[in-house]
Write an enzyme that holds these catalytic residues in place. Structure first.
Site, PDB file in Angstrom:
ATOM      1  CD  GLU A  68       2.516  -1.980  16.356  1.00  0.00           C
ATOM      2  OE1 GLU A  68       2.128  -2.604  15.327  1.00  0.00           O
ATOM      3  OE2 GLU A  68       3.731  -2.036  16.654  1.00  0.00           O
ATOM      4  CD  GLU A  78      -7.290  -3.583   8.210  1.00  0.00           C
ATOM      5  OE1 GLU A  78      -7.242  -2.481   8.141  1.00  0.00           O
ATOM      6  OE2 GLU A  78      -6.864  -4.115   9.106  1.00  0.00           O
ATOM      7  CE  LYS A 130      -8.644   9.058  20.751  1.00  0.00           C
ATOM      8  NZ  LYS A 130      -9.992   8.522  20.955  1.00  0.00           N
ATOM      9  CB  CYS A 155      -4.466  -5.720  13.657  1.00  0.00           C
ATOM     10  SG  CYS A 155      -3.747  -6.306  15.041  1.00  0.00           S
TER      11      CYS A 155
HETATM   12  P1  NAD Z   1      -9.272   4.400  13.777  1.00  0.00           P
HETATM   13  O1  NAD Z   1      -7.692   4.761  12.955  1.00  0.00           O
HETATM   14  O2  NAD Z   1     -10.168   4.824  12.964  1.00  0.00           O
HETATM   15  O3  NAD Z   1      -8.868   4.913  15.080  1.00  0.00           O
HETATM   16  C1  NAD Z   1      -7.946   4.383  16.001  1.00  0.00           C
HETATM   17  C2  NAD Z   1      -7.887   5.432  17.102  1.00  0.00           C
HETATM   18  O4  NAD Z   1      -7.447   6.693  16.963  1.00  0.00           O
HETATM   19  C3  NAD Z   1      -9.100   5.659  17.950  1.00  0.00           C
HETATM   20  O5  NAD Z   1      -9.000   5.921  19.211  1.00  0.00           O
HETATM   21  C4  NAD Z   1      -9.627   6.930  17.219  1.00  0.00           C
HETATM   22  O6  NAD Z   1     -10.575   7.714  18.071  1.00  0.00           O
HETATM   23  C5  NAD Z   1      -8.554   7.865  17.066  1.00  0.00           C
HETATM   24  N1  NAD Z   1      -8.682   8.817  15.839  1.00  0.00           N
HETATM   25  C6  NAD Z   1      -9.257   8.887  14.906  1.00  0.00           C
HETATM   26  N2  NAD Z   1      -8.924   9.737  14.090  1.00  0.00           N
HETATM   27  C7  NAD Z   1      -7.667  10.163  14.885  1.00  0.00           C
HETATM   28  C8  NAD Z   1      -6.775  11.121  14.102  1.00  0.00           C
HETATM   29  N3  NAD Z   1      -7.110  12.063  12.912  1.00  0.00           N
HETATM   30  N4  NAD Z   1      -5.755  11.718  14.892  1.00  0.00           N
HETATM   31  C9  NAD Z   1      -5.536  11.039  16.092  1.00  0.00           C
HETATM   32  N5  NAD Z   1      -6.369   9.983  16.460  1.00  0.00           N
HETATM   33  C10 NAD Z   1      -7.373   9.472  15.749  1.00  0.00           C
HETATM   34  O7  NAD Z   1      -8.795   2.984  13.792  1.00  0.00           O
HETATM   35  P2  NAD Z   1     -10.080   1.779  14.440  1.00  0.00           P
HETATM   36  O8  NAD Z   1     -11.069   1.675  13.219  1.00  0.00           O
HETATM   37  O9  NAD Z   1     -10.207   2.183  15.581  1.00  0.00           O
HETATM   38  O10 NAD Z   1      -9.393   0.380  14.375  1.00  0.00           O
HETATM   39  C11 NAD Z   1      -9.238  -0.365  13.117  1.00  0.00           C
HETATM   40  C12 NAD Z   1      -7.926  -0.384  12.458  1.00  0.00           C
HETATM   41  O11 NAD Z   1      -6.683  -0.605  13.543  1.00  0.00           O
HETATM   42  C13 NAD Z   1      -7.661  -1.863  11.538  1.00  0.00           C
HETATM   43  O12 NAD Z   1      -7.065  -0.813  10.358  1.00  0.00           O
HETATM   44  C14 NAD Z   1      -6.705  -2.474  12.165  1.00  0.00           C
HETATM   45  O13 NAD Z   1      -6.087  -3.254  11.451  1.00  0.00           O
HETATM   46  C15 NAD Z   1      -5.943  -1.383  13.073  1.00  0.00           C
HETATM   47  N6  NAD Z   1      -5.283  -2.227  14.126  1.00  0.00           N
HETATM   48  C16 NAD Z   1      -3.956  -2.474  14.012  1.00  0.00           C
HETATM   49  C17 NAD Z   1      -3.246  -2.920  15.094  1.00  0.00           C
HETATM   50  C18 NAD Z   1      -1.966  -3.487  15.185  1.00  0.00           C
HETATM   51  O14 NAD Z   1      -1.521  -3.771  15.976  1.00  0.00           O
HETATM   52  N7  NAD Z   1      -1.246  -3.124  13.887  1.00  0.00           N
HETATM   53  C19 NAD Z   1      -4.036  -3.614  15.976  1.00  0.00           C
HETATM   54  C20 NAD Z   1      -5.545  -3.453  16.214  1.00  0.00           C
HETATM   55  C21 NAD Z   1      -6.125  -2.672  15.202  1.00  0.00           C
END
Ligand code: NAD
Length: 484
Positions: A258, A388, A185, A292
């Site tokens: 992650e 962040e 997804k 990230c």
């Molecule tokens: P997000 O948490 O908003 O969304 C991530 C994913 O989860 C998306 O596919 C989203 O549609 C889905 N999602 C949203 N709400 C959900 C829920 N309640 N239950 C299940 N799935 C849900 O994050 P984002 O804005 O897409 O990404 C940015 C964040 O990701 C930043 O905090 C960044 O640091 C982090 N990130 C971490 C890593 C790592 O390896 N640690 C890598 C890349 C990004």
């Protein structure tokens, strides 16, 4: 303050000739009953329409995965390794198409997107060289006891929008190699490239081994609550990670999380400022800061602070910001409206508190553009330091005492990455070990490898990805004992 001048008129061909994106379920193309528009953040035009997965379609994807998984797991490890290489070949054969889709939905410069797609192929190929360890616990006249790693079953892979394809390398390769079937997804904001990859792989993998579904904000929670998943491999924000963990508690699905980071970089007084300024700039601003492990707080020793800040602001002033498809563009827009609003809010807060804007600010155009923004020495309790930002904004903070800066760097809930910049890298190892971060780089940053485990401390995550340790997260141990 430097405000960007952007060209308002831009003629671009549509992102791709491919416009009717379909989900992949059980090896077949599946249309949504409805679709949703994916917005190009540079133009605010529609980059493509994505299918909105219904609850019944999600059930079908899980059922297809459950049906396909035993035969997939029964293949030899070598066969699954070959499949990973075959996927990598398909990715390599479609670099341009996939990269343009990434630019259209995410906004990054085309060269960066090409690198991202190549990185996915590289990660798959290298993951294919890994194997699952077998441990002989006892082998004598009394008993033979052997522990192997068996697949978990069906994995939900949930990915963020910053690297719509690159993020798949951390999940797809190891999940499949370990013998699991996957339901992928992608982010609501960037589903097009992953949907297209699913289409391209329909003839490469047995039906049901890889399913790709897309949907709005409600789809993620539906996936994590679905009882048909044995594992949720999630990359995203810490806030959503907590919701994922809570949801997985009900089904006791395994989780790897992650999550977010607020990575500090510490610049020691013995550093060669001219040698590191460019690297430090891109550590913070590559992909418009939406990485990230981007540097999100820069702590500079007072002896070199003014020189480094001068060098960084000069680079920032010269950077070309624009549509990722335009020749020579180095930074694209912020990827979507919600994230842009968050950056604008952080900048408004910084302005309201009277923090010093050394360069940057929001651009005046139709797209979600923000010039690389450097904020001079805000207090430690400033939002731009504590939170962040995940965008092209960098606080540069002054320090004079190393013990004190270690405490400041370790403050807060995150512990993803950190870096130390110095003329004496070997001596800096001791300092690196004092930082509470999953990865600490010295004189470089953001270097990841398919062979090196990567994960966060504190609230930056649970578990790791990549390397054998990352592969093992897609398995559980089974011990078989023979009494002789
Ligand atoms: P997000 O948490 O908003 O969304 C991530 C994913 O989860 C998306 O596919 C989203 O549609 C889905 N999602 C949203 N709400 C959900 C829920 N309640 N239950 C299940 N799935 C849900 O994050 P984002 O804005 O897409 O990404 C940015 C964040 O990701 C930043 O905090 C960044 O640091 C982090 N990130 C971490 C890593 C790592 O390896 N640690 C890598 C890349 C990004």
């Amino acid at each position: 303050m430097i405000t960007a001048v952007f060209t308002a008129e831009r003629e671009h061909a549509s992102m791709s000739t491919h416009t009717a994106f379909t989900m992949t379920i059980g090896g077949r193309a599946v249309h949504g009953r409805t679709t949703f528009a994916v917005v190009d953040p540079a133009t605010l035009r529609t980059a493509g329409e994505a299918p909105d997965c219904t609850p019944e379609q999600l059930d079908e994807a899980v059922t297809a995965a459950r049906r396909a998984q035993p035969a997939w797991a029964a293949l030899s490890e070598t066969d699954r390794q070959r499949h990973l290489v075959a996927i990598a070949d398909v990715v390599d054969a479609h670099v341009d198409e996939l990269a343009r889709l990434v630019v259209g939905e995410q906004g990054k410069p085309l060269a960066l997107a090409v690198g991202e797609v190549g990185g996915l192929a590289h990660w798959l190929r290298e993951t294919a060289t890994l194997g699952l360890p077998v441990t002989v616990n006892q082998d004598d006249a009394e008993r033979r006891s052997v522990t192997t790693h068996v697949p978990l079953g069906v994995v939900a892979a949930i990915t963020p929008w910053n690297y719509p394809l690159g993020q798949l390398g951390f999940k797809l390769g190891p999940a499949l190699l370990a013998g699991n079937a996957v339901v992928l997804k992608p982010s609501t904001f960037t589903p097009l490239s992953a949907l297209r990859l699913g289409e391209l792989l329909r003839d490469v993998l047995p039906p049901g081994v890889l399913n790709v579904v897309s949907g709005g904000d409600d789809l993620g929670p539906r996936v994590t609550a679905h009882p048909g998943f044995d594992k949720i491999s999630f990359t995203g924000s810490t806030e959503t990670g907590r919701a994922v963990a809570a949801s997985a508690a009900a089904t006791l699905a395994h989780v790897t999380l992650e999550l977010g980071g607020n990575d500090p970089a510490i610049v020691l007084p013995d550093v060669d400022v001219d040698a590191v300024a460019e690297q430090l700039f891109w550590a913070a601003f590559a992909n418009s800061g939406q990485i990230c492990v981007a540097t999100k707080r820069l702590y500079v020793h007072t002896d070199v602070y003014d020189r480094l800040v001068a060098a960084l602001t000069k680079i920032a002033a010269d950077v070309r910001v624009g549509n990722g498809l335009d020749e020579g563009v180095q930074l694209g827009p912020v990827s979507h409206g919600r994230q842009h609003a968050r950056i604008v809010d952080l900048l408004d807060d910084a302005r309201a508190h009277g923090y010093e804007f050394l360069t940057g600010d929001v651009g005046e155009t139709d797209g979600y553009f923000v010039r690389p923004t450097i904020i001079g020495d805000p207090p430690d309790d400033a939002r731009i330091v504590r939170e962040e930002q995940f965008g092209p904004v960098l606080p540069v903070l002054r320090f004079s005492d190393v013990d004190d800066v270690v405490d400041r760097a370790n403050a807060g809930e995150y512990g993803l990455g950190a870096s130390v910049w110095t003329g004496d890298p070997d001596a800096a190892v001791a300092l690196a070990r004092r930082l509470r971060a999953g990865t600490v780089w010295i004189n470089e940053v953001m270097h990841l490898s398919p062979h090196v485990p990567f994960g966060g401390m504190k609230q930056s995550g649970l578990g790791v990805e990549s390397g054998v340790a990352g592969l093992l997260e897609f398995t559980e141990r089974q011990t078989v004992t023979v009494r002789r």
